[in-house]
Design a protein around this motif. Structure first.
Motif, PDB file in Angstrom:
ATOM      1  N   SER A 133      -8.733   7.198  -3.699  1.00  0.00           N
ATOM      2  CA  SER A 133     -10.008   7.775  -4.134  1.00  0.00           C
ATOM      3  C   SER A 133     -11.092   6.727  -3.917  1.00  0.00           C
ATOM      4  O   SER A 133     -10.952   5.580  -4.331  1.00  0.00           O
ATOM      5  N   VAL A 134     -12.169   7.136  -3.264  1.00  0.00           N
ATOM      6  CA  VAL A 134     -13.129   6.153  -2.770  1.00  0.00           C
ATOM      7  C   VAL A 134     -14.515   6.347  -3.379  1.00  0.00           C
ATOM      8  O   VAL A 134     -15.176   7.357  -3.141  1.00  0.00           O
ATOM      9  N   GLY A 135     -14.921   5.377  -4.194  1.00  0.00           N
ATOM     10  CA  GLY A 135     -16.299   5.324  -4.676  1.00  0.00           C
ATOM     11  C   GLY A 135     -16.619   6.242  -5.838  1.00  0.00           C
ATOM     12  O   GLY A 135     -17.757   6.267  -6.292  1.00  0.00           O
ATOM     13  N   SER A 136     -15.645   6.983  -6.336  1.00  0.00           N
ATOM     14  CA  SER A 136     -15.985   7.970  -7.360  1.00  0.00           C
ATOM     15  C   SER A 136     -15.074   7.906  -8.583  1.00  0.00           C
ATOM     16  O   SER A 136     -15.196   8.715  -9.481  1.00  0.00           O
ATOM     17  N   SER A 137     -14.166   6.926  -8.614  1.00  0.00           N
ATOM     18  CA  SER A 137     -13.239   6.843  -9.741  1.00  0.00           C
ATOM     19  C   SER A 137     -13.641   5.704 -10.676  1.00  0.00           C
ATOM     20  O   SER A 137     -13.935   4.601 -10.213  1.00  0.00           O
ATOM     21  N   PRO A 138     -13.643   5.957 -11.993  1.00  0.00           N
ATOM     22  CA  PRO A 138     -13.990   4.892 -12.929  1.00  0.00           C
ATOM     23  C   PRO A 138     -12.972   3.748 -12.858  1.00  0.00           C
ATOM     24  O   PRO A 138     -11.766   3.983 -12.871  1.00  0.00           O
ATOM     25  N   THR A 139     -13.483   2.525 -12.756  1.00  0.00           N
ATOM     26  CA  THR A 139     -12.622   1.374 -12.449  1.00  0.00           C
ATOM     27  C   THR A 139     -11.540   1.134 -13.497  1.00  0.00           C
ATOM     28  O   THR A 139     -10.351   1.070 -13.163  1.00  0.00           O
ATOM     29  N   ASP A 140     -11.933   0.996 -14.757  1.00  0.00           N
ATOM     30  CA  ASP A 140     -10.923   0.595 -15.749  1.00  0.00           C
ATOM     31  C   ASP A 140      -9.876   1.685 -15.947  1.00  0.00           C
ATOM     32  O   ASP A 140      -8.683   1.394 -16.039  1.00  0.00           O
ATOM     33  N   ALA A 141     -10.324   2.946 -15.972  1.00  0.00           N
ATOM     34  CA  ALA A 141      -9.370   4.053 -16.119  1.00  0.00           C
ATOM     35  C   ALA A 141      -8.433   4.116 -14.917  1.00  0.00           C
ATOM     36  O   ALA A 141      -7.248   4.429 -15.042  1.00  0.00           O
ATOM     37  N   SER A 142      -8.950   3.791 -13.745  1.00  0.00           N
ATOM     38  CA  SER A 142      -8.125   3.846 -12.530  1.00  0.00           C
ATOM     39  C   SER A 142      -7.090   2.729 -12.520  1.00  0.00           C
ATOM     40  O   SER A 142      -5.942   2.931 -12.115  1.00  0.00           O
ATOM     41  N   ILE A 143      -7.502   1.540 -12.957  1.00  0.00           N
ATOM     42  CA  ILE A 143      -6.543   0.420 -13.029  1.00  0.00           C
ATOM     43  C   ILE A 143      -5.433   0.776 -14.015  1.00  0.00           C
ATOM     44  O   ILE A 143      -4.249   0.548 -13.750  1.00  0.00           O
ATOM     45  N   GLN A 144      -5.827   1.373 -15.145  1.00  0.00           N
ATOM     46  CA  GLN A 144      -4.827   1.765 -16.137  1.00  0.00           C
ATOM     47  C   GLN A 144      -3.874   2.816 -15.559  1.00  0.00           C
ATOM     48  O   GLN A 144      -2.661   2.758 -15.754  1.00  0.00           O
ATOM     49  N   PHE A 145      -4.450   3.784 -14.824  1.00  0.00           N
ATOM     50  CA  PHE A 145      -3.605   4.829 -14.231  1.00  0.00           C
ATOM     51  C   PHE A 145      -2.593   4.214 -13.263  1.00  0.00           C
ATOM     52  O   PHE A 145      -1.415   4.563 -13.271  1.00  0.00           O
ATOM     53  N   GLN A 146      -3.081   3.288 -12.438  1.00  0.00           N
ATOM     54  CA  GLN A 146      -2.167   2.639 -11.481  1.00  0.00           C
ATOM     55  C   GLN A 146      -1.037   1.927 -12.204  1.00  0.00           C
ATOM     56  O   GLN A 146       0.131   2.038 -11.825  1.00  0.00           O
ATOM     57  N   ASP A 158       0.154   2.563 -15.156  1.00  0.00           N
ATOM     58  CA  ASP A 158       1.062   3.536 -15.769  1.00  0.00           C
ATOM     59  C   ASP A 158       1.944   4.191 -14.703  1.00  0.00           C
ATOM     60  O   ASP A 158       3.135   4.405 -14.920  1.00  0.00           O
ATOM     61  N   GLN A 159       1.339   4.501 -13.563  1.00  0.00           N
ATOM     62  CA  GLN A 159       2.145   5.113 -12.504  1.00  0.00           C
ATOM     63  C   GLN A 159       3.208   4.129 -12.014  1.00  0.00           C
ATOM     64  O   GLN A 159       4.371   4.493 -11.843  1.00  0.00           O
ATOM     65  N   HIS A 160       2.808   2.876 -11.836  1.00  0.00           N
ATOM     66  CA  HIS A 160       3.772   1.870 -11.381  1.00  0.00           C
ATOM     67  C   HIS A 160       4.881   1.659 -12.402  1.00  0.00           C
ATOM     68  O   HIS A 160       6.018   1.356 -12.043  1.00  0.00           O
ATOM     69  N   ALA A 161       4.531   1.815 -13.662  1.00  0.00           N
ATOM     70  CA  ALA A 161       5.523   1.601 -14.722  1.00  0.00           C
ATOM     71  C   ALA A 161       6.438   2.814 -14.902  1.00  0.00           C
ATOM     72  O   ALA A 161       7.327   2.794 -15.751  1.00  0.00           O
ATOM     73  N   GLY A 162       6.189   3.864 -14.120  1.00  0.00           N
ATOM     74  CA  GLY A 162       7.072   5.025 -14.183  1.00  0.00           C
ATOM     75  C   GLY A 162       6.753   5.987 -15.316  1.00  0.00           C
ATOM     76  O   GLY A 162       7.603   6.771 -15.728  1.00  0.00           O
ATOM     77  N   LYS A 163       5.511   5.956 -15.811  1.00  0.00           N
ATOM     78  CA  LYS A 163       5.178   6.832 -16.934  1.00  0.00           C
ATOM     79  C   LYS A 163       4.883   8.270 -16.506  1.00  0.00           C
ATOM     80  O   LYS A 163       4.753   9.145 -17.349  1.00  0.00           O
ATOM     81  N   PHE A 164       4.732   8.490 -15.213  1.00  0.00           N
ATOM     82  CA  PHE A 164       4.393   9.833 -14.726  1.00  0.00           C
ATOM     83  C   PHE A 164       5.529  10.372 -13.858  1.00  0.00           C
ATOM     84  O   PHE A 164       6.273   9.601 -13.265  1.00  0.00           O
ATOM     85  N   PRO A 165       5.614  11.697 -13.739  1.00  0.00           N
ATOM     86  CA  PRO A 165       6.568  12.255 -12.770  1.00  0.00           C
ATOM     87  C   PRO A 165       6.152  11.901 -11.337  1.00  0.00           C
ATOM     88  O   PRO A 165       5.043  11.427 -11.101  1.00  0.00           O
ATOM     89  N   ALA A 166       7.056  12.139 -10.407  1.00  0.00           N
ATOM     90  CA  ALA A 166       6.798  11.797  -9.005  1.00  0.00           C
ATOM     91  C   ALA A 166       5.511  12.451  -8.518  1.00  0.00           C
ATOM     92  O   ALA A 166       5.216  13.606  -8.836  1.00  0.00           O
ATOM     93  N   ALA A 167       4.751  11.698  -7.763  1.00  0.00           N
ATOM     94  CA  ALA A 167       3.487  12.188  -7.188  1.00  0.00           C
ATOM     95  C   ALA A 167       3.069  11.200  -6.114  1.00  0.00           C
ATOM     96  O   ALA A 167       3.672  10.132  -5.975  1.00  0.00           O
ATOM     97  N   SER A 168       2.038  11.571  -5.370  1.00  0.00           N
ATOM     98  CA  SER A 168       1.459  10.640  -4.409  1.00  0.00           C
ATOM     99  C   SER A 168       0.994   9.389  -5.161  1.00  0.00           C
ATOM    100  O   SER A 168       0.538   9.471  -6.300  1.00  0.00           O
ATOM    101  N   ARG A 169       1.132   8.226  -4.542  1.00  0.00           N
ATOM    102  CA  ARG A 169       0.735   6.986  -5.217  1.00  0.00           C
ATOM    103  C   ARG A 169      -0.785   6.846  -5.199  1.00  0.00           C
ATOM    104  O   ARG A 169      -1.421   7.025  -4.170  1.00  0.00           O
ATOM    105  N   PHE A 170      -1.320   6.450  -6.315  1.00  0.00           N
ATOM    106  CA  PHE A 170      -2.772   6.400  -6.483  1.00  0.00           C
ATOM    107  C   PHE A 170      -3.351   5.031  -6.137  1.00  0.00           C
ATOM    108  O   PHE A 170      -2.883   4.002  -6.624  1.00  0.00           O
TER     109      PHE A 170
END
Ligand SMILES: [Zn+2]
Length: 461
Positions: free
Chosen positions: A127-140, A142-154
């Motif tokens: 996602s380019v230029g439109s995602s809030p930075t801190d929330a996006s870092i947190q999402f990454q 959480d995704q890396h830690a396996g907290k979400f079901p399988a999906a495209s990597r963010f």
């Protein structure tokens, strides 16, 4: 151009660990399919590959691959396999299909969009230029830690613009509400903002240079030259939104790494083509967003992910409005746009612009997550790429741009992210839509469950 940071390596290892569904250590051999490995080489007919712990451990001709004792077998006779795609340019999180805006921006909605990407065979979404930075870092995290079901990597890229400038009017409503865009007026402010990003280990930044036909303040050369210079000092990549020929020349000359959009209102000239030969920027074309939506053609490949009421609304919209999906007759400007695309596109490629997949999806539901990629590929081929070149631009090259050396192609040691197709896309690029199954890190992505969830959500209450 080595940009891989250690956190990405750690993160990818975590992704590989969590997204395996069962006994990831068991070797699985996939045999009999035609393998298009994603580097532009001749496909391997009657091929085979082995996957263990989410990684390709062997690939070649079936007769040359020896499976270990106890390996599971998957028959892919009659199928064609390509690497899962990598999309370097979307706008994630705001689309709600029956609504759009900042109020939709939640981790759940980001995940929903990433699941849609995975459904259509996309392993990495940026996602380019439109995602809030801190929330996006947190999402990454959480995704890396396996907290979400399988999906495209963010992945995400923060944006920079002059005050009151930046995203198009649709996107601006949401990014303004969430204070997403870094607004800078001077070179000094620009450098400070880039330094703050680098301190958060952010690897890329987007700049909006465009003045949208004089309706927005334009980013000055002082500011974008400072951003590019500071970003490069920190090993960061700069994506530039520039849509006119003078702006594209200026940002390429200043050292932009990625051009977003193509010049659609005039023919390219020799000065620009010479500049491209010298600088060889990456190039995210995002042509499809400007096209009439496939919903107008009643195409089930696109409709399967959309609520019926959204489809009905798009079909009922019969007047042209920019950034609004509609089924109006083509605008009087359409033939001119086509003629300029047909002139400029092959010249960009011949001059060395390194085309990468980007779709700009997320602005409206007429052109949406996952399906937009397939549209973009078909557009490239229509404009002169071979299907093989289009696949490379959707797989190997975006991995190279994003600094993901263990993704993007089917090769030993890389992540086993691949799409099994029922037909050969080298014969017709639209065969990328004949998806039989999608695998991420060697685990089959449950497309049927997702389809069932969409159908259920769409059923009359
Ligand atoms: Zn965009």
């Amino acid at each position: 151009m080595k940009r891989l940071s250690s956190w990405i390596v750690v993160a990818l290892a975590a992704v590989a660990a969590y997204s395996q569904s069962s006994s990831p250590s068991q070797a699985v051999i996939y045999e009999g399919g035609r393998l298009i490995v994603g580097d532009g080489s001749t496909p391997i007919e009657a091929g085979a590959f082995m996957v263990q712990n989410g990684i390709f451990t062997a690939i070649g001709r079936k007769r040359d691959i020896k499976a270990p004792v106890g390996a599971a077998r998957v028959d892919l006779a009659g199928k064609t396999v390509i690497p899962a795609m990598i999309n370097v340019h979307v706008h994630i999180g705001y689309e709600g299909y029956t609504s759009w805006g900042a109020e939709n921006y939640t981790p759940q909605n980001v995940l929903d969009h990433l699941e849609r990407e995975a459904f259509y065979g996309v392993a990495v979404t940026q996602s380019v230029g439109s995602s809030p930075t801190d929330a996006s870092i947190q999402f990454q995290r959480d995704q890396h830690a396996g907290k979400f079901p399988a999906a495209s990597r963010f992945f995400f890229v923060p944006g920079m613009a002059p005050p009151e400038g930046g995203p198009d009017e649709v996107l601006r409503k949401a990014t303004t509400a969430l204070h997403v865009v870094n607004e800078v007026s001077t070179g000094k402010e620009a450098r400070a903002a880039v330094q703050a990003m680098a301190a958060k280990n952010i690897k890329s930044v987007k700049i909006w240079v465009d003045d949208r036909r004089g309706t927005y303040p334009k980013m000055t050369p002082e500011v974008y030259e400072a951003i590019i210079d500071e970003a490069h000092k920190h090993g960061m990549i700069v994506h530039a939104h520039a849509t006119t020929l003078p702006d594209q020349k200026a940002v390429v000359r200043a050292g932009t790494d990625v051009l977003v959009h193509m010049v659609q209102n005039e023919k390219l000239d020799d000065e620009f083509l010479t500049l491209l030969k010298e600088k060889k920027p990456y190039w995210a074309t995002v042509i499809g967003l400007g096209d009439r939506t496939a919903v107008c053609e009643h195409d089930p490949f696109f409709e399967q992910a959309l609520p019926a009421q959204v489809i009905a609304k798009i079909r009922a919209t019969t007047v042209q409005r920019p950034l609004t999906p509609n089924c109006a007759p083509l605008s009087p400007n359409a033939p001119r746009r086509e003629a300029i695309l047909a002139y400029n596109f092959p010249r960009m490629i011949a001059s060395g612009a390194r085309i990468v997949l980007g779709t700009d999806t997320g602005i409206h539901p007429g052109h949406t997550f996952g399906s937009g990629e397939h549209l973009e590929l078909a557009r490239w081929v229509q404009l002169g790429l071979t299907p093989s070149q289009a696949i490379v631009a959707a797989t190997q090259r975006p991995a190279e741009l994003m600094g993901l050396p263990d993704m993007g192609t089917m090769a030993v040691g890389k992540h086993a992210d691949f799409i099994v197709l029922d037909a050969n896309p080298l014969e017709n690029v639209r065969n990328t839509r004949q998806i039989s199954s999608v695998y991420l890190d060697g685990a089959k992505f449950d497309r049927d469950a997702l389809l069932a969830r969409w159908k259920k959500a769409d059923a009359p209450q």
